[in-house]
Design an enzyme around this catalytic site. Structure first.
Site, PDB file in Angstrom:
ATOM      1  CG  ASP A   1      82.911  45.444 -36.224  1.00  0.00           C
ATOM      2  OD1 ASP A   1      82.507  44.513 -35.504  1.00  0.00           O
ATOM      3  OD2 ASP A   1      82.470  46.605 -36.121  1.00  0.00           O
TER       4      ASP A   1
ATOM      5  CB  SER B   1      80.562  45.301 -31.558  1.00  0.00           C
ATOM      6  OG  SER B   1      80.213  45.083 -32.911  1.00  0.00           O
TER       7      SER B   1
ATOM      8  CD  GLN C   1      81.590  41.744 -33.248  1.00  0.00           C
ATOM      9  OE1 GLN C   1      80.459  41.701 -33.715  1.00  0.00           O
ATOM     10  NE2 GLN C   1      82.533  42.552 -33.733  1.00  0.00           N
TER      11      GLN C   1
END
Length: 290
Positions: free
Chosen positions: A204, A228, A278
């Site tokens: 991440d 996110s 993502q």
């Protein structure tokens, strides 16, 4: 072993509080919300603890619904969706203040032989051929905003060696590509499940930044609201994490206040260890009216 790496391993050693229920905590620092990689990793650990030992995660798909509050524990509720002959499926919901803040679905598989191919690792300088992170900081960060300096100067369990930090100190529009060498700052236990959780944690890092390169703005800009929204990861090959991995990222699209970024994590010898995708919120804040 660095203190930060010790702390990360402690965070991943979540507490079992009841059948299918686990509790995780967050580091006590100055950040206002829980790092997304932490929630992904802890949820994966919760799922792993309900799965047979001969099955390993091969994919996960997650949604972030509310910012995590670092001042209170996170409860992870595991739903044992299916136990098949080769595959196992789990769903995990993370809860704070009585509300779901995050959900994760993960699939696990026994090791099987099969076809084997991958795309090649990008050709980039090795970490030894790059200037050190300290030199990069001296070159780029003296003119950076205070929040950018604070982010890069904090002790962390993951060491990052970016090819450039230009996007933090310049409004130049860049190609939406980023290559960063990453490695843990201490040894990871010889446990494939823990390695997968640490890999999920670091996956991440920096992804959302790449979706802003083409627009000449940093994720730390007060002109941007960033978060996110979802995160997907596919685990291809097992790998030790205390040597450098190349995190090769690109952002093929931004639209509707959302940016999409893809990533590939490669071992130093060029093996594709994991793939990541993502989508994140990159909303432009409206200027305040005087």
């Amino acid at each position: 072993m660095s203190q930060a790496m010790d702390a990360l391993l402690d965070l991943l050693d979540i507490e079992r509080i009841e059948h299918n229920l686990y509790r995780g905590v967050s580091p006590k620092d100055e950040w206002q919300r829980v790092f997304g990689g932490q929630v992904i990793a802890q949820a994966l650990v919760a799922a792993q603890r309900t799965v047979q030992e001969d099955r390993f995660v091969h994919s996960l798909h997650a949604y972030f619904m509310l910012p995590g509050d670092p001042s209170v524990p996170i409860v992870y509720n595991v739903d044992r969706i299916r136990d098949g002959s080769s595959f196992t499926t789990r769903r995990v919901v993370a809860i704070q203040h009585g509300e779901a803040i995050f959900s994760l679905s993960a699939s696990f598989q026994i090791d099987e032989p099969g076809f084997d191919h991958q795309i090649d690792m990008p050709e980039v300088p090795t970490p030894e051929d790059l200037v050190s992170l300290d030199e990069l900081k001296q070159k780029f960060l003296h003119a950076a905003p205070e929040n950018v300096r604070r982010y890069w100067e904090r002790e962390r369990p993951i060491e990052m060696c970016p090819l450039s930090l230009t996007h933090y100190v310049s409004d130049k529009k860049l190609d939406p590509l980023q290559n960063i060498w990453v490695r843990t700052t201490g040894a990871v236990p010889d446990d494939r499940r823990i390695r997968a959780a640490v890999l999920a944690y670091l996956s991440d890092m920096t992804l959302l930044d790449t979706s802003l390169f083409a627009h000449g703005v940093s994720i730390f800009s007060n002109r941007i609201q960033a978060a996110s929204l979802d995160h997907a990861m596919w685990f291809h090959r097992d790998c030790m994490l205390d040597d450098w991995l190349l995190y090769a990222q690109d952002s093929p699209n931004a639209i509707g206040a959302r940016g999409l970024t893809r990533g590939g994590l490669y071992s130093r010898d060029g093996r594709l260890i994991a793939s990541v995708a993502q989508e994140g919120l990159i909303r432009q804040r409206q200027p305040r009216q005087s």
